[in-house]
Design a protein around this motif. Structure first.
Motif, PDB file in Angstrom:
ATOM      1  N   MET A 122       0.215   3.011  -3.330  1.00 38.63           N
ATOM      2  CA  MET A 122      -0.937   3.828  -2.975  1.00 38.63           C
ATOM      3  C   MET A 122      -0.415   5.257  -2.488  1.00 38.63           C
ATOM      4  O   MET A 122      -1.009   6.317  -2.840  1.00 38.63           O
ATOM      5  CB  MET A 122      -1.813   3.297  -2.204  1.00 38.63           C
ATOM      6  CG  MET A 122      -2.516   1.941  -2.838  1.00 38.63           C
ATOM      7  SD  MET A 122      -3.175   2.207  -4.535  1.00 38.63           S
ATOM      8  CE  MET A 122      -4.690   3.408  -3.887  1.00 38.63           C
ATOM      9  N   TYR A 123       0.479   5.288  -1.587  1.00 42.98           N
ATOM     10  CA  TYR A 123       0.915   6.577  -1.076  1.00 42.98           C
ATOM     11  C   TYR A 123       1.316   7.651  -2.279  1.00 42.98           C
ATOM     12  O   TYR A 123       1.063   8.959  -1.793  1.00 42.98           O
ATOM     13  CB  TYR A 123       2.260   6.341  -0.043  1.00 42.98           C
ATOM     14  CG  TYR A 123       1.437   5.781   1.523  1.00 42.98           C
ATOM     15  CD1 TYR A 123       0.293   5.282   1.338  1.00 42.98           C
ATOM     16  CD2 TYR A 123       2.256   6.094   2.470  1.00 42.98           C
ATOM     17  CE1 TYR A 123      -0.100   4.672   2.718  1.00 42.98           C
ATOM     18  CE2 TYR A 123       1.744   5.606   3.813  1.00 42.98           C
ATOM     19  CZ  TYR A 123       0.487   4.967   3.827  1.00 42.98           C
ATOM     20  OH  TYR A 123       0.129   4.610   5.058  1.00 42.98           O
ATOM     21  N   HIS A 143      -1.557   9.028  -3.649  1.00 44.55           N
ATOM     22  CA  HIS A 143      -2.311   9.877  -2.784  1.00 44.55           C
ATOM     23  C   HIS A 143      -1.695  11.099  -2.634  1.00 44.55           C
ATOM     24  O   HIS A 143      -2.456  11.997  -2.495  1.00 44.55           O
ATOM     25  CB  HIS A 143      -2.676   9.182  -1.471  1.00 44.55           C
ATOM     26  CG  HIS A 143      -3.268  10.009  -0.464  1.00 44.55           C
ATOM     27  ND1 HIS A 143      -2.569  10.812   0.269  1.00 44.55           N
ATOM     28  CD2 HIS A 143      -4.422  10.030   0.005  1.00 44.55           C
ATOM     29  CE1 HIS A 143      -3.705  11.452   1.157  1.00 44.55           C
ATOM     30  NE2 HIS A 143      -4.669  10.994   1.047  1.00 44.55           N
ATOM     31  N   LYS A 170       0.643  -1.267   0.057  1.00 44.60           N
ATOM     32  CA  LYS A 170      -0.043   0.072  -0.046  1.00 44.60           C
ATOM     33  C   LYS A 170       0.759   1.346   0.100  1.00 44.60           C
ATOM     34  O   LYS A 170       0.727   2.054  -0.742  1.00 44.60           O
ATOM     35  CB  LYS A 170      -0.955   0.045   1.358  1.00 44.60           C
ATOM     36  CG  LYS A 170      -1.943   1.199   1.214  1.00 44.60           C
ATOM     37  CD  LYS A 170      -2.765   1.201   2.558  1.00 44.60           C
ATOM     38  CE  LYS A 170      -3.518   2.349   2.651  1.00 44.60           C
ATOM     39  NZ  LYS A 170      -4.425   2.280   3.990  1.00 44.60           N
ATOM     40  N   TRP A 210      -2.739  13.213  -5.536  1.00 46.31           N
ATOM     41  CA  TRP A 210      -4.180  13.545  -5.472  1.00 46.31           C
ATOM     42  C   TRP A 210      -4.358  14.698  -4.444  1.00 46.31           C
ATOM     43  O   TRP A 210      -5.081  15.644  -4.747  1.00 46.31           O
ATOM     44  CB  TRP A 210      -5.076  12.216  -5.137  1.00 46.31           C
ATOM     45  CG  TRP A 210      -6.403  12.704  -4.908  1.00 46.31           C
ATOM     46  CD1 TRP A 210      -7.441  12.688  -5.656  1.00 46.31           C
ATOM     47  CD2 TRP A 210      -7.177  12.735  -3.492  1.00 46.31           C
ATOM     48  NE1 TRP A 210      -8.604  13.177  -4.988  1.00 46.31           N
ATOM     49  CE2 TRP A 210      -8.378  13.130  -3.713  1.00 46.31           C
ATOM     50  CE3 TRP A 210      -6.587  12.865  -2.341  1.00 46.31           C
ATOM     51  CZ2 TRP A 210      -9.380  13.587  -2.589  1.00 46.31           C
ATOM     52  CZ3 TRP A 210      -7.416  13.238  -1.210  1.00 46.31           C
ATOM     53  CH2 TRP A 210      -8.720  13.496  -1.255  1.00 46.31           C
ATOM     54  N   ALA A 211      -3.815  14.577  -3.375  1.00 47.34           N
ATOM     55  CA  ALA A 211      -4.052  15.517  -2.126  1.00 47.34           C
ATOM     56  C   ALA A 211      -3.481  16.981  -2.445  1.00 47.34           C
ATOM     57  O   ALA A 211      -4.215  17.959  -2.175  1.00 47.34           O
ATOM     58  CB  ALA A 211      -3.120  14.881  -0.957  1.00 47.34           C
ATOM     59  N   LYS A 270      -7.030  17.682  -4.213  1.00 50.96           N
ATOM     60  CA  LYS A 270      -7.880  18.207  -2.804  1.00 50.96           C
ATOM     61  C   LYS A 270      -7.465  19.615  -2.437  1.00 50.96           C
ATOM     62  O   LYS A 270      -8.179  20.211  -1.881  1.00 50.96           O
ATOM     63  CB  LYS A 270      -7.377  17.089  -1.791  1.00 50.96           C
ATOM     64  CG  LYS A 270      -7.887  17.453  -0.386  1.00 50.96           C
ATOM     65  CD  LYS A 270      -7.357  16.128   0.449  1.00 50.96           C
ATOM     66  CE  LYS A 270      -7.904  16.856   2.089  1.00 50.96           C
ATOM     67  NZ  LYS A 270      -7.127  17.785   2.624  1.00 50.96           N
TER      68      LYS A 270
END
Length: 268
Positions: free
Chosen positions: A211-212, A215, A207, A218-219, A223
């Motif tokens: 995934m990090y 993320h 993960k 995305w952040a 975001k």
């Protein structure tokens, strides 16, 4: 260069390796109104020392074997005054901040530390979103702070956080100058962050490895609305994701080659 007679009893301290033209821009923003400039040269091979001497900085060099924390300790030790402004070679004090600091220190304030807002630039353009405007504790009385050393960045921390204050005007930070410098910077950060994760015995997982980084992108880009700075933000936030991925690839390497990190107990 002519020097003004009236200057603040303030020491500006730098840690520099190959500062180049941005160092000159930074020094020019403080030279005429501060009384002491200290530059710790960390093994430069360009004209950093010549630029520093042109602005009457006191230079200390041949210290490439020290880590950032040690270099910052040396800079504070060499400063003539207890009030300190910490700058990197790619950070420029705006005229508004100069006025604000002059007014502040002329009023003989109590010893404390001040948060200054930073305005980052990507390829010469100011950024306003996605975590690229923030404050750093870089103006302080030496009695009010302590130095915290990490693998990626050494930082200053207030001894009493309740007494810190904020200034309003910016330091312009030209952190992301071109694509080559950007990739080089984040590769270095990723390698150092991997070492920090390893020494902290951070566990690794699929993960985190896959995934990090996604993320992270995305952040920052979605975001925190980095996209509002324009399409070039994809390059910057992709570089942050790359740094995150590289730090976990590096952690995988350390674990595969060296096994779990063993802390050495020290008895005082």
């Amino acid at each position: 260069m002519d020097k003004h007679n009236t200057k603040l009893e303030l020491s500006v301290v730098y840690i520099v390796k190959n500062g180049g033209y941005l160092l000159e821009k930074s020094l020019a923003s403080v030279f005429r109104w501060v009384d002491d400039i200290v530059l710790i040269d960390n093994g430069s091979t360009d004209n950093t020392l010549a630029i520093a001497h042109n602005y009457h900085a006191r230079t200390f060099h041949e210290l490439a074997h020290h880590d950032e924390g040690k270099l910052r300790e040396l800079a504070l030790a060499e400063a003539r005054y207890p009030w300190i402004l910490v700058l990197d070679h790619d950070e420029v004090v705006t005229a508004e901040l100069q006025t604000e600091i002059q007014s502040l220190l002329s009023s003989n304030p109590a010893p404390t530390a001040y948060w200054i807002p930073f305005r980052n630039h990507l390829f010469g353009r100011p950024l306003r979103y996605g975590g690229e405007q923030y404050r750093k504790l870089v103006l302080f009385h030496t009695s009010a702070i302590q130095l915290i050393n990490t693998a990626v960045h050494a930082r200053y921390q207030a001894r009493n956080k309740k007494t810190t204050k904020k200034l309003n005007s910016f330091i312009d930070h030209y952190s992301y100058q071109n694509l080559f410098q950007l990739i080089t910077k984040f590769t270095d950060y990723g390698i150092r962050l991997a070492r920090q994760r390893y020494e902290k015995n951070e566990p690794l997982s699929l993960k985190k490895l896959f995934m990090y980084p996604l993320h992270m992108f995305w952040a920052r880009y979605i975001k925190d609305k980095g996209y509002r700075d324009g399409p070039l933000r994809i390059v910057l936030d992709g570089a942050f994701a790359y740094m995150e991925w590289l730090s976990y690839i590096g952690l995988l390497y350390y674990l595969s080659v060296h096994g779990p990190h063993r802390h050495h107990n020290r008895h005082v």
